[in-house]
Scaffold this motif. Structure first.
Motif, PDB file in Angstrom:
ATOM      1  N   ARG A 299      -6.938  -3.697   7.617  1.00  0.00           N
ATOM      2  CA  ARG A 299      -5.661  -3.696   6.913  1.00  0.00           C
ATOM      3  C   ARG A 299      -4.862  -2.515   7.438  1.00  0.00           C
ATOM      4  O   ARG A 299      -5.419  -1.586   8.024  1.00  0.00           O
ATOM      5  CB  ARG A 299      -5.842  -3.631   5.415  1.00  0.00           C
ATOM      6  CG  ARG A 299      -6.275  -2.301   4.873  1.00  0.00           C
ATOM      7  CD  ARG A 299      -6.362  -2.205   3.375  1.00  0.00           C
ATOM      8  NE  ARG A 299      -5.616  -3.219   2.705  1.00  0.00           N
ATOM      9  CZ  ARG A 299      -5.848  -3.656   1.470  1.00  0.00           C
ATOM     10  NH1 ARG A 299      -6.831  -3.109   0.776  1.00  0.00           N
ATOM     11  NH2 ARG A 299      -5.124  -4.574   0.912  1.00  0.00           N
TER      12      ARG A 299
ATOM     13  N   VAL B  48      -1.569   0.256   6.379  1.00  0.00           N
ATOM     14  CA  VAL B  48      -0.769   0.817   5.296  1.00  0.00           C
ATOM     15  C   VAL B  48       0.434   1.496   5.927  1.00  0.00           C
ATOM     16  O   VAL B  48       0.285   2.332   6.824  1.00  0.00           O
ATOM     17  CB  VAL B  48      -1.585   1.841   4.471  1.00  0.00           C
ATOM     18  CG1 VAL B  48      -0.702   2.539   3.453  1.00  0.00           C
ATOM     19  CG2 VAL B  48      -2.770   1.166   3.800  1.00  0.00           C
TER      20      VAL B  48
ATOM     21  N   GLN C 155      -6.687   2.240  -2.333  1.00  0.00           N
ATOM     22  CA  GLN C 155      -7.374   1.007  -1.963  1.00  0.00           C
ATOM     23  C   GLN C 155      -8.838   1.145  -2.343  1.00  0.00           C
ATOM     24  O   GLN C 155      -9.301   2.237  -2.654  1.00  0.00           O
ATOM     25  CB  GLN C 155      -7.198   0.702  -0.473  1.00  0.00           C
ATOM     26  CG  GLN C 155      -7.620   1.783   0.469  1.00  0.00           C
ATOM     27  CD  GLN C 155      -7.231   1.473   1.912  1.00  0.00           C
ATOM     28  OE1 GLN C 155      -6.821   0.376   2.246  1.00  0.00           O
ATOM     29  NE2 GLN C 155      -7.361   2.444   2.779  1.00  0.00           N
TER      30      GLN C 155
ATOM     31  N   VAL D 204      -2.421   7.019  -0.857  1.00  0.00           N
ATOM     32  CA  VAL D 204      -2.906   5.694  -0.456  1.00  0.00           C
ATOM     33  C   VAL D 204      -4.006   5.290  -1.428  1.00  0.00           C
ATOM     34  O   VAL D 204      -4.960   6.038  -1.656  1.00  0.00           O
ATOM     35  CB  VAL D 204      -3.438   5.719   0.998  1.00  0.00           C
ATOM     36  CG1 VAL D 204      -4.074   4.384   1.362  1.00  0.00           C
ATOM     37  CG2 VAL D 204      -2.328   6.090   1.970  1.00  0.00           C
TER      38      VAL D 204
END
Length: 170
Positions: free
Chosen positions: A12, A14, A46, A44
């Motif tokens: 992924r 960001v 996650q 961040v």
């Protein structure tokens, strides 16, 4: 971003806001990967197990993350996988001091060939090797012809100094 995957990792990215990107640059000058503590301190958020694995030079404000497939998102623990044992040896030494390092399986089949220059560290070489064989870094065991594990040497040492040292290519 949405997650995407290959046969080993899920990925992924960001995109940092401008203020977050400024803070990131203060931390790392945009020249090194961030630790989990660092990217979380930027804001961040996650699940666990993600690693900042690459700097995208054209867009340093985009952080690229990956984690092994099957990682438990609550603990960050990756599934156990068998090691990949490869024999490494200098295949072709070039006049500029760089070389191609051949990596063969136990059957003798070449499974990867990594180009290294005089400054390529053990750590960088092992990352490139793992990437070529689609494996996690800690899963690949690079064995020299003399029987020593490359991972036992200092990670910052130039890989070619080790491979070309007397007694290493027995």
């Amino acid at each position: 971003s949405e997650k995407y995957e290959d046969s080993v990792f899920e990925y992924r990215h960001v995109i940092l806001s401008k203020p977050m990107a400024v803070n990131m640059y203060r931390m790392s000058q945009g020249s090194r990967l961030l630790t989990e503590e660092e990217w979380r301190s930027l804001g961040v958020q996650q699940s666990r197990g993600w690693t900042h694995y690459e700097i995208h030079r054209p867009e340093p404000h985009v952080l690229l993350f990956r984690r092994p497939l099957g990682t438990d998102p609550t603990t960050g623990k990756a599934p156990d996988v068998p090691d990949i044992v490869l024999t490494v040896a200098v295949k072709k030494h070039h006049q500029d001091g760089s070389a191609h390092i051949s990596c063969t399986s136990i059957s003798g089949r070449e499974v990867a060939s990594v180009h290294a220059n005089q400054t390529t560290s053990v750590k960088d070489y092992l990352l490139q090797l793992a990437d070529q064989v689609h494996a996690r870094e800690n899963q690949v065991k690079a064995v020299l012809a003399c029987g020593k594990l490359l991972s036992d040497f200092p990670k910052s040492e130039p890989v070619l100094e080790i491979l070309l040292a007397p007694g290493m290519e027995q």
